[in-house]
Scaffold this active site. Structure first.
Site, PDB file in Angstrom:
ATOM      1  N   HIS A  22      -6.156   7.844   4.540  1.00  0.00           N
ATOM      2  CA  HIS A  22      -7.606   7.899   4.719  1.00  0.00           C
ATOM      3  C   HIS A  22      -7.933   8.927   5.798  1.00  0.00           C
ATOM      4  O   HIS A  22      -7.110   9.204   6.687  1.00  0.00           O
ATOM      5  CB  HIS A  22      -8.172   6.547   5.180  1.00  0.00           C
ATOM      6  CG  HIS A  22      -8.198   5.507   4.118  1.00  0.00           C
ATOM      7  ND1 HIS A  22      -7.884   4.186   4.368  1.00  0.00           N
ATOM      8  CD2 HIS A  22      -8.501   5.570   2.811  1.00  0.00           C
ATOM      9  CE1 HIS A  22      -7.996   3.483   3.250  1.00  0.00           C
ATOM     10  NE2 HIS A  22      -8.370   4.308   2.304  1.00  0.00           N
ATOM     11  N   ASN A  64       0.829   4.282   2.642  1.00  0.00           N
ATOM     12  CA  ASN A  64       0.600   3.800   3.999  1.00  0.00           C
ATOM     13  C   ASN A  64       1.970   3.530   4.614  1.00  0.00           C
ATOM     14  O   ASN A  64       2.630   2.551   4.280  1.00  0.00           O
ATOM     15  CB  ASN A  64      -0.252   2.528   3.957  1.00  0.00           C
ATOM     16  CG  ASN A  64      -0.584   1.987   5.339  1.00  0.00           C
ATOM     17  OD1 ASN A  64       0.189   2.121   6.262  1.00  0.00           O
ATOM     18  ND2 ASN A  64      -1.744   1.368   5.463  1.00  0.00           N
ATOM     19  N   GLU A  78     -13.215   4.450  -1.119  1.00  0.00           N
ATOM     20  CA  GLU A  78     -12.546   3.690  -0.064  1.00  0.00           C
ATOM     21  C   GLU A  78     -13.478   3.386   1.112  1.00  0.00           C
ATOM     22  O   GLU A  78     -13.033   3.066   2.205  1.00  0.00           O
ATOM     23  CB  GLU A  78     -11.326   4.464   0.411  1.00  0.00           C
ATOM     24  CG  GLU A  78     -10.303   4.715  -0.682  1.00  0.00           C
ATOM     25  CD  GLU A  78      -9.415   3.518  -0.981  1.00  0.00           C
ATOM     26  OE1 GLU A  78      -8.947   2.866  -0.041  1.00  0.00           O
ATOM     27  OE2 GLU A  78      -9.189   3.235  -2.186  1.00  0.00           O
ATOM     28  N   ARG A 114      -7.031   8.779  -2.500  1.00  0.00           N
ATOM     29  CA  ARG A 114      -7.763   7.575  -2.886  1.00  0.00           C
ATOM     30  C   ARG A 114      -9.268   7.795  -3.046  1.00  0.00           C
ATOM     31  O   ARG A 114      -9.926   7.038  -3.758  1.00  0.00           O
ATOM     32  CB  ARG A 114      -7.515   6.470  -1.853  1.00  0.00           C
ATOM     33  CG  ARG A 114      -6.036   6.149  -1.664  1.00  0.00           C
ATOM     34  CD  ARG A 114      -5.871   4.984  -0.713  1.00  0.00           C
ATOM     35  NE  ARG A 114      -4.465   4.751  -0.393  1.00  0.00           N
ATOM     36  CZ  ARG A 114      -4.035   3.725   0.338  1.00  0.00           C
ATOM     37  NH1 ARG A 114      -4.910   2.860   0.827  1.00  0.00           N
ATOM     38  NH2 ARG A 114      -2.757   3.577   0.599  1.00  0.00           N
ATOM     39  N   SER A 161       0.818  -1.212   0.000  1.00  0.00           N
ATOM     40  CA  SER A 161       0.000   0.000   0.000  1.00  0.00           C
ATOM     41  C   SER A 161       0.853   1.265   0.000  1.00  0.00           C
ATOM     42  O   SER A 161       1.222   1.788   1.050  1.00  0.00           O
ATOM     43  CB  SER A 161      -0.936  -0.010   1.210  1.00  0.00           C
ATOM     44  OG  SER A 161      -1.892   1.005   1.110  1.00  0.00           O
ATOM     45  N   TYR A 162       1.178   1.752  -1.183  1.00  0.00           N
ATOM     46  CA  TYR A 162       1.933   2.989  -1.317  1.00  0.00           C
ATOM     47  C   TYR A 162       1.135   4.144  -0.717  1.00  0.00           C
ATOM     48  O   TYR A 162      -0.033   4.334  -1.040  1.00  0.00           O
ATOM     49  CB  TYR A 162       2.212   3.266  -2.796  1.00  0.00           C
ATOM     50  CG  TYR A 162       3.046   4.507  -3.056  1.00  0.00           C
ATOM     51  CD1 TYR A 162       4.361   4.580  -2.621  1.00  0.00           C
ATOM     52  CD2 TYR A 162       2.513   5.600  -3.732  1.00  0.00           C
ATOM     53  CE1 TYR A 162       5.133   5.710  -2.848  1.00  0.00           C
ATOM     54  CE2 TYR A 162       3.270   6.737  -3.972  1.00  0.00           C
ATOM     55  CZ  TYR A 162       4.575   6.786  -3.523  1.00  0.00           C
ATOM     56  OH  TYR A 162       5.325   7.915  -3.753  1.00  0.00           O
ATOM     57  N   ASN A 193     -12.943  -0.225   5.151  1.00  0.00           N
ATOM     58  CA  ASN A 193     -12.876   0.007   3.711  1.00  0.00           C
ATOM     59  C   ASN A 193     -13.858  -0.841   2.912  1.00  0.00           C
ATOM     60  O   ASN A 193     -13.906  -0.726   1.691  1.00  0.00           O
ATOM     61  CB  ASN A 193     -11.471  -0.297   3.187  1.00  0.00           C
ATOM     62  CG  ASN A 193     -10.402   0.519   3.876  1.00  0.00           C
ATOM     63  OD1 ASN A 193      -9.592  -0.032   4.605  1.00  0.00           O
ATOM     64  ND2 ASN A 193     -10.403   1.817   3.672  1.00  0.00           N
ATOM     65  N   SER A 209       2.599   0.111   6.409  1.00  0.00           N
ATOM     66  CA  SER A 209       2.610  -1.006   5.463  1.00  0.00           C
ATOM     67  C   SER A 209       3.941  -1.087   4.742  1.00  0.00           C
ATOM     68  O   SER A 209       4.542  -2.161   4.616  1.00  0.00           O
ATOM     69  CB  SER A 209       1.465  -0.843   4.451  1.00  0.00           C
ATOM     70  OG  SER A 209       1.567  -1.795   3.414  1.00  0.00           O
ATOM     71  N   CYS A 267      -9.767   0.838  11.644  1.00  0.00           N
ATOM     72  CA  CYS A 267      -9.707   0.118  10.362  1.00  0.00           C
ATOM     73  C   CYS A 267     -10.402  -1.230  10.452  1.00  0.00           C
ATOM     74  O   CYS A 267     -10.946  -1.721   9.467  1.00  0.00           O
ATOM     75  CB  CYS A 267      -8.258  -0.100   9.939  1.00  0.00           C
ATOM     76  SG  CYS A 267      -7.419   1.372   9.315  1.00  0.00           S
TER      77      CYS A 267
END
Length: 448
Positions: A250, A25, A174, A214, A22-23, A110, A28, A371
């Site tokens: 987000h 994030n 999202e 996003r 996940s670019y 999401n 991540s 999340c």
């Protein structure tokens, strides 16, 4: 009639791994390729569900997806038996195999956007599965998400389901990670708050320069139309492009709302004062009193917020009107964040207590308490119409704990994803899970 906000937490999948997919994030990407522990991840999530249930909150569970997604790999040109598809993908395109094994569906914030019956034109609870088209590994989720939600909320008298928006960049959606609802009571009409990162068709809105935005304004507007929301019951706000470029992928990484309260960082939004005034005005029209808690950058920087996931917390209403904040252990480990929270709860304000949970396995992959849950406001009749197999109880918690201990591995690396046996393990586990949760046939291997 009583109404509730029910948190349906995502059950972590058997292929939980740190793929770094996940670019944008930070967590991540920074933990990419580390060894993960799927069993511990699932048990940590279940422990949070059980704890909230024991505190008196309504709690449900949302099933994970089938992974590896062999059908997705077949669409990309890999052929043969299922084992051969995995073997060829591992040999020729390992990043695609890693993407097909992502367990990111665990972050069900999401999964969809949900509007309760008090807000919608036809008086039903509306669900729109998120297309998640910004990231390939997430864009493959919505067909199964729709089937699982359809099996959970099946009564068409009370629930309406919409297909994901067109899977193109202009309608990047999202889900509830960029959606919050404000209301006086969960069963009363409220104001739905949609946060977007960019506009696809109007260049008057600035866009981030480093990381992708996003959620588009156009996607949020489309969901509002699908759900039959009134103009007076909707507020749109743009997330600050500069915070997106700092890893706030987000809105739920920089703000959280519940009831009549918005808890947000000073740098979260553009046109903040205008947005707050609109929320106050529209909520007042339906009898609510909007209140906001702004966390100043002088107390908590955006970097602190991203690293600790302070705002990716659950803000829960207690019967006495006070609020409880559920935060990850990382908040306790950040000196500035913890100092702020201690001052917040001791001031006698709206948020009276903070509870800390160990969600390290999820956090290392870029997802915190918020999340992990999809919020669904339901009245008593609607709650009774939900598939009761997915409502958390003490016996269900025990059964799911046994199920995880029976089927999950305690170590997962990229090399393990190439093991065809993993697919068989996952399918066996998920087939049993659909029986436990009374979902019926929702996975491709059960249907085809």
């Amino acid at each position: 009639m009583k109404s509730y906000e029910v948190n349906f937490d995502g059950l972590v999948g058997p292929t939980h791994n740190y793929g770094g997919l996940s670019y944008g994030n930070v967590a991540s990407q920074s933990n990419s390729q580390q060894s993960s522990n799927p069993k511990e991840a699932a048990l940590q999530g279940l422990a949070k569900m059980k704890a909230l249930m024991d505190m008196g909150f309504q709690q449900g569970v949302l099933a994970p997806q089938e992974r590896p997604d062999v059908a997705a790999l077949r669409r990309l040109g890999f052929g043969g038996t299922d084992a051969e598809v995995i073997e060829r993908a591992a040999k020729d395109a390992m990043p695609l195999l890693v993407a097909s094994c992502s367990a990111s569906s665990m972050w069900v914030a999401n999964a969809a956007t949900v509007s309760p019956s008090a807000d919608t034109a036809d008086g039903r609870v509306h669900f729109t599965a998120a297309n998640l088209n910004c990231k390939y590994h997430r864009s493959i989720e919505h067909p199964t998400t729709s089937r699982v939600l359809g099996a959970m909320f099946a009564d068409q008298k009370h629930f309406a389901h919409h297909a994901a928006l067109p899977a193109v960049a202009q309608f990047g959606d999202e889900g509830a990670a960029n959606h919050t609802r404000f209301c006086r009571e969960y069963g009363e009409a409220g104001v739905e708050f949609f946060v977007f990162g960019r506009s696809a068709f109007d260049n008057r809105y600035p866009a981030p320069q480093k990381y992708p935005a996003r959620q588009t304004l156009e996607a949020s507007q489309a969901v509002a139309r699908l759900h039959g929301l009134k103009d007076d019951g909707v507020v749109y706000a743009q997330q600050s492009p500069s915070v997106i470029d700092q890893g706030v992928f987000h809105n739920d990484v920089i703000a959280v709302g519940n009831g009549e309260v918005l808890f947000y960082h000073e740098d979260a939004f553009l046109e903040t004062e205008q947005m707050l005034a609109e929320l106050q005005s529209k909520l007042a029209k339906v009898g609510g009193k909007f209140q906001s808690i702004c966390v100043p950058r002088s107390a908590v920087t955006v970097e602190d917020a991203v690293r600790s996931y302070l705002f990716n917390s659950q803000l829960l209403s207690r019967p006495d009107g006070s609020m409880l904040l559920i935060v990850p252990e990382e908040c306790h480990g950040n000196e500035r964040v913890w100092q702020y929270l201690q001052g917040l709860t001791s001031s006698g304000g709206l948020i009276r207590e903070v509870k800390v949970f160990d969600l390290k396995q999820s956090m290392q992959n870029g997802g915190g308490p918020a999340c992990l849950r999809l919020r669904v406001a339901l009245n008593e009749t609607e709650l009774a119409a939900v598939n009761q197999g997915v409502i958390m109880t003490a016996p269900l918690y025990g059964t799911l704990t046994e199920w995880v201990n029976k089927h999950y591995r305690d170590r997962m690396t990229e090399n393990d994803l190439a093991d065809p046996q993993l697919l068989l393990e996952c399918r066996t586990a998920l087939d049993e899970l659909t029986q436990i949760l009374k979902l019926g046939a929702v996975y491709p291997f059960q249907i085809n």
